[in-house]
Design a protein around this motif. Sequence first.
Motif, PDB file in Angstrom:
ATOM      1  N   LEU A   1      40.279  40.038  39.192  1.00  0.00           N
ATOM      2  CA  LEU A   1      40.353  41.410  39.653  1.00  0.00           C
ATOM      3  C   LEU A   1      40.427  41.483  41.171  1.00  0.00           C
ATOM      4  N   THR A   2      39.620  40.726  41.845  1.00  0.00           N
ATOM      5  CA  THR A   2      39.609  40.743  43.310  1.00  0.00           C
ATOM      6  C   THR A   2      40.937  40.254  43.868  1.00  0.00           C
ATOM      7  N   ALA A   3      41.465  39.212  43.287  1.00  0.00           N
ATOM      8  CA  ALA A   3      42.730  38.670  43.778  1.00  0.00           C
ATOM      9  C   ALA A   3      43.862  39.673  43.613  1.00  0.00           C
ATOM     10  N   CYS A   4      43.805  40.464  42.557  1.00  0.00           N
ATOM     11  CA  CYS A   4      44.846  41.455  42.337  1.00  0.00           C
ATOM     12  C   CYS A   4      44.669  42.688  43.209  1.00  0.00           C
ATOM     13  N   GLN A   5      43.443  43.054  43.510  1.00  0.00           N
ATOM     14  CA  GLN A   5      43.158  44.304  44.188  1.00  0.00           C
ATOM     15  C   GLN A   5      42.864  44.155  45.675  1.00  0.00           C
ATOM     16  N   ASP A   6      42.470  42.968  46.108  1.00  0.00           N
ATOM     17  CA  ASP A   6      41.986  42.809  47.478  1.00  0.00           C
ATOM     18  C   ASP A   6      43.104  42.934  48.495  1.00  0.00           C
ATOM     19  N   LYS A   7      42.984  43.920  49.364  1.00  0.00           N
ATOM     20  CA  LYS A   7      43.980  44.125  50.401  1.00  0.00           C
ATOM     21  C   LYS A   7      43.719  43.247  51.614  1.00  0.00           C
ATOM     22  N   ASN A   8      42.505  42.687  51.706  1.00  0.00           N
ATOM     23  CA  ASN A   8      42.134  41.864  52.851  1.00  0.00           C
ATOM     24  C   ASN A   8      42.358  40.377  52.608  1.00  0.00           C
TER      25      ASN A   8
ATOM     26  N   TYR B   1      22.361  47.265  50.767  1.00  0.00           N
ATOM     27  CA  TYR B   1      23.807  47.200  51.036  1.00  0.00           C
ATOM     28  C   TYR B   1      24.544  48.336  50.339  1.00  0.00           C
ATOM     29  N   ALA B   2      24.162  48.616  49.098  1.00  0.00           N
ATOM     30  CA  ALA B   2      24.810  49.682  48.339  1.00  0.00           C
ATOM     31  C   ALA B   2      24.546  51.042  48.987  1.00  0.00           C
ATOM     32  N   ASP B   3      23.323  51.267  49.427  1.00  0.00           N
ATOM     33  CA  ASP B   3      22.980  52.533  50.078  1.00  0.00           C
ATOM     34  C   ASP B   3      23.800  52.756  51.347  1.00  0.00           C
ATOM     35  N   LYS B   4      24.147  51.677  52.021  1.00  0.00           N
ATOM     36  CA  LYS B   4      24.941  51.778  53.257  1.00  0.00           C
ATOM     37  C   LYS B   4      26.443  51.707  52.977  1.00  0.00           C
ATOM     38  N   LYS B   5      26.810  51.718  51.688  1.00  0.00           N
ATOM     39  CA  LYS B   5      28.226  51.691  51.268  1.00  0.00           C
ATOM     40  C   LYS B   5      28.940  50.431  51.757  1.00  0.00           C
ATOM     41  N   LEU B   6      28.215  49.314  51.779  1.00  0.00           N
ATOM     42  CA  LEU B   6      28.801  48.047  52.196  1.00  0.00           C
ATOM     43  C   LEU B   6      29.354  47.245  51.019  1.00  0.00           C
ATOM     44  N   LEU B   7      29.074  47.710  49.805  1.00  0.00           N
ATOM     45  CA  LEU B   7      29.537  47.017  48.608  1.00  0.00           C
ATOM     46  C   LEU B   7      30.465  47.915  47.808  1.00  0.00           C
ATOM     47  N   GLU B   8      31.367  47.291  47.088  1.00  0.00           N
ATOM     48  CA  GLU B   8      32.270  48.001  46.186  1.00  0.00           C
ATOM     49  C   GLU B   8      31.781  47.796  44.769  1.00  0.00           C
ATOM     50  N   ASN B   9      31.807  48.842  43.968  1.00  0.00           N
ATOM     51  CA  ASN B   9      31.388  48.748  42.577  1.00  0.00           C
ATOM     52  C   ASN B   9      32.519  48.119  41.772  1.00  0.00           C
ATOM     53  N   ILE B  10      32.327  46.870  41.372  1.00  0.00           N
ATOM     54  CA  ILE B  10      33.381  46.168  40.653  1.00  0.00           C
ATOM     55  C   ILE B  10      33.654  46.802  39.293  1.00  0.00           C
ATOM     56  N   GLY B  11      32.645  47.452  38.710  1.00  0.00           N
ATOM     57  CA  GLY B  11      32.839  48.150  37.431  1.00  0.00           C
ATOM     58  C   GLY B  11      33.869  49.256  37.566  1.00  0.00           C
ATOM     59  N   ASP B  12      33.818  49.999  38.677  1.00  0.00           N
ATOM     60  CA  ASP B  12      34.815  51.052  38.915  1.00  0.00           C
ATOM     61  C   ASP B  12      36.208  50.459  39.070  1.00  0.00           C
ATOM     62  N   LEU B  13      36.320  49.370  39.797  1.00  0.00           N
ATOM     63  CA  LEU B  13      37.616  48.718  39.968  1.00  0.00           C
ATOM     64  C   LEU B  13      38.171  48.234  38.634  1.00  0.00           C
ATOM     65  N   MET B  14      37.297  47.666  37.818  1.00  0.00           N
ATOM     66  CA  MET B  14      37.726  47.154  36.515  1.00  0.00           C
ATOM     67  C   MET B  14      38.211  48.284  35.619  1.00  0.00           C
ATOM     68  N   SER B  15      37.530  49.424  35.635  1.00  0.00           N
ATOM     69  CA  SER B  15      37.926  50.537  34.773  1.00  0.00           C
ATOM     70  C   SER B  15      39.242  51.162  35.226  1.00  0.00           C
ATOM     71  N   LYS B  16      39.608  51.038  36.491  1.00  0.00           N
ATOM     72  CA  LYS B  16      40.847  51.602  37.011  1.00  0.00           C
ATOM     73  C   LYS B  16      42.038  50.647  36.865  1.00  0.00           C
ATOM     74  N   ASP B  17      41.785  49.405  36.505  1.00  0.00           N
ATOM     75  CA  ASP B  17      42.837  48.399  36.420  1.00  0.00           C
ATOM     76  C   ASP B  17      43.270  48.250  34.951  1.00  0.00           C
ATOM     77  N   ALA B  18      44.463  48.726  34.635  1.00  0.00           N
ATOM     78  CA  ALA B  18      44.967  48.683  33.260  1.00  0.00           C
ATOM     79  C   ALA B  18      45.166  47.254  32.756  1.00  0.00           C
ATOM     80  N   SER B  19      45.371  46.310  33.666  1.00  0.00           N
ATOM     81  CA  SER B  19      45.592  44.920  33.247  1.00  0.00           C
ATOM     82  C   SER B  19      44.287  44.200  32.933  1.00  0.00           C
ATOM     83  N   PHE B  20      43.163  44.842  33.254  1.00  0.00           N
ATOM     84  CA  PHE B  20      41.862  44.223  32.991  1.00  0.00           C
ATOM     85  C   PHE B  20      41.379  44.641  31.610  1.00  0.00           C
TER      86      PHE B  20
END
Length: 150
Positions: free
Chosen positions: A21-28, A130-149
């Motif tokens: 998922l990260t390899a497909c979605q990561d812009k950095n 880290y989550a409170d400071k918005k330094l992390l991404e919720n991988i569950g949200d990314l997974m639910s938005k990715d039709a190939s996952f």
Amino acid sequence: MKKTMINKSVIACTLISMLSLTACQDKNAAPAASGTKTVTFSVMTSDRFLELAKQKFEEKHPDIKIEIKESIAAPQMQQNAQTQQKGVMLMTGKPDPKNVEKYVSSVNTELMSGKASDIIVMDNLPFKKYADKKLLENIGDLMSKDASFP
């Protein structure tokens, strides 16, 4: 022992899924000279199990390179007289608190500077902070938005 193997299997499946998922979605992700993407993976200590998961992933996805950023070298293995006959190696002791602090400090610095790894093993880290400071991404949200996952 059986519970440990099940936990490691679950972790390996999760890691491979996250890497996909990260390899497909990561812009950095930094493109290498050959057009491959690099996904960085931050751990306090790597082990043979993680290295094997990396190897299998890279075999399936030759356009993606996994870079494991290990903060502390793995502890030495020791063999005692009882296990010597069976050929079993045992890890000795728990992580040194100084090593844990080194890992936490290293990840803190990377997160605050915006240069953190793509995937971070959160053991021993203050993930709520880290989550409170918005330094992390919720991988569950990314997974639910990715039709190939799956």
